[in-house]
Design a protein around this motif. Structure first.
Motif, mmCIF file in Angstrom:
data_model
loop_
_atom_site.group_PDB
_atom_site.id
_atom_site.type_symbol
_atom_site.label_atom_id
_atom_site.label_comp_id
_atom_site.label_asym_id
_atom_site.label_seq_id
_atom_site.Cartn_x
_atom_site.Cartn_y
_atom_site.Cartn_z
ATOM 1 N N ALA A 190 52.191 49.885 38.452
ATOM 2 C CA ALA A 190 52.860 48.690 38.969
ATOM 3 C C ALA A 190 52.205 48.192 40.253
ATOM 4 O O ALA A 190 52.351 47.011 40.609
ATOM 5 N N PHE A 191 51.462 49.057 40.953
ATOM 6 C CA PHE A 191 50.782 48.635 42.174
ATOM 7 C C PHE A 191 49.690 47.604 41.885
ATOM 8 O O PHE A 191 49.251 46.909 42.804
ATOM 9 N N ALA A 192 49.242 47.519 40.639
ATOM 10 C CA ALA A 192 48.177 46.575 40.283
ATOM 11 C C ALA A 192 48.597 45.128 40.531
ATOM 12 O O ALA A 192 47.747 44.243 40.652
ATOM 13 N N LYS A 193 49.891 44.855 40.613
ATOM 14 C CA LYS A 193 50.382 43.498 40.827
ATOM 15 C C LYS A 193 50.825 43.254 42.274
ATOM 16 O O LYS A 193 51.346 42.183 42.588
ATOM 17 N N GLU A 194 50.600 44.250 43.148
ATOM 18 C CA GLU A 194 51.147 44.167 44.498
ATOM 19 C C GLU A 194 50.060 44.119 45.578
ATOM 20 O O GLU A 194 48.957 44.611 45.381
ATOM 21 N N GLN A 195 50.415 43.511 46.712
ATOM 22 C CA GLN A 195 49.585 43.605 47.899
ATOM 23 C C GLN A 195 50.046 44.839 48.666
ATOM 24 O O GLN A 195 51.225 44.990 48.977
#
Length: 318
Positions: A190-195
């Protein structure tokens, strides 16, 4: 094996090596040249060979002597330091304990440790050393510090030893308005979509978070390097501009009331082992007392965090 080299021999070797001649070395050691020459012959006879060769007007150490000289330099320096500290203590001076912390959030509970230390060991003065956090092993070996609080796996070094202090969880910190808020855990992908806001070492393969990203072959949408030890990262996260990852014990006490939520990373969590790194030698009374108090304070802090977790579903209970 019987040790044949005495401290006077080590001082002699250092003096000759640094001064270059017997006469200059003799003046430095307040000896006559003949007495110094006799001591050198005595040492060479004990060791079984020449230690210096004459080149022009200077005496130059042989390879065997160079090996002994390099070791002697540290031994003599350390002996001088120990003698100086002993004289100072006998004269009523206080012992000094030099501490290095690799995590600035440590200072949240450090005052409690120091207050207890002042009560139990009033003769111990504490100095906080901040410029050796990236290489505490060398700083310990060079006696620039006496103890360092370190985290994660470290390469073994015979010069140091570590004592387990506590186990803590690294958690994702998000705004209470973020979609992750209220979730029990969040998958690593899910970190792939986050700054992600973090310090520069957090995503290296040596760091727990960086290793986890490498294992699942994922990277945050954007990584912004900011100091996580201050308020910058938390203010950006509170504004719902991205996420950060921090030790649970550092942020849990104020997360619920400050518009933040803590979320477990992965189904089993991301864990970090903390240890007190010291030299591989018996601890001084002041250091032993400090370590004992630190473990007690950290244990109390962990108990408080678990109590807070039971009161708030947004704080992982570890």
């Amino acid at each position: 094996m019987t040790v044949v080299t005495e401290i006077r021999h080590l001082q002699l070797l250092l003096a000759i090596d640094e001064e270059g001649t017997l006469h200059a070395a003799a003046r430095r050691l307040h000896l006559s040249p003949s007495a110094l020459s006799q001591q050198l012959r005595d040492l060479e006879q004990r060791l079984g060979g020449a230690l210096f060769q004459r080149q022009w007007r200077r005496l130059v150490a042989t390879p065997a002597a160079r090996h002994l000289i390099e070791g002697a330099r540290g031994l003599v320096t350390e002996l001088e330091r120990l003698e100086g500290e002993t004289r100072a203590l006998m004269g009523g001076a206080h012992a000094t304990l030099r501490i290095a912390m690799i995590c600035q959030e440590t200072y949240r509970w450090l005052p409690d440790v120091l207050l207890r230390l002042a009560t139990q060991a009033p003769s111990v003065e504490v100095s906080i050393i901040t410029d050796v956090v990236h290489d505490p092993t060398e700083a310990l070996a060079e006696r620039k510090i006496d103890v360092a609080l370190v985290a994660g796996k470290r390469m073994r070094d015979r010069r140091t030893k570590d004592a387990h202090v506590f186990r803590d969880e690294l958690v994702a910190v998000v705004s209470s308005k973020h979609p992750w808020a209220g979730a029990k855990s969040v998958p690593v992908r899910a970190f792939a979509k986050e700054q992600l806001y973090c310090d520069e070492g957090a995503v290296t393969k040596r760091a727990p978070l960086g290793r986890l990203f490498a294992e699942v072959d994922v990277s945050p949408r954007k990584i912004s390097i900011v100091p996580t030890s201050g308020t910058v990262a938390l203010e950006l996260v509170r504004a719902n501009l991205g996420v950060t990852v921090m030790p649970c014990w550092a942020v849990a006490p104020f997360a619920p009331r400050d518009g933040l939520a803590l979320v477990r990373v992965g189904p089993r969590g991301l864990w970090l082992e903390w240890a007190a790194l010291t030299r591989n030698e018996p601890a001084s009374p002041g250091l032993a007392t400090f370590l004992e108090i630190m473990k007690a304070c950290v244990s109390n802090a962990a108990a408080s965090r678990k109590a807070s977790a039971r009161r708030s579903p947004r704080v992982p209970d570890g």
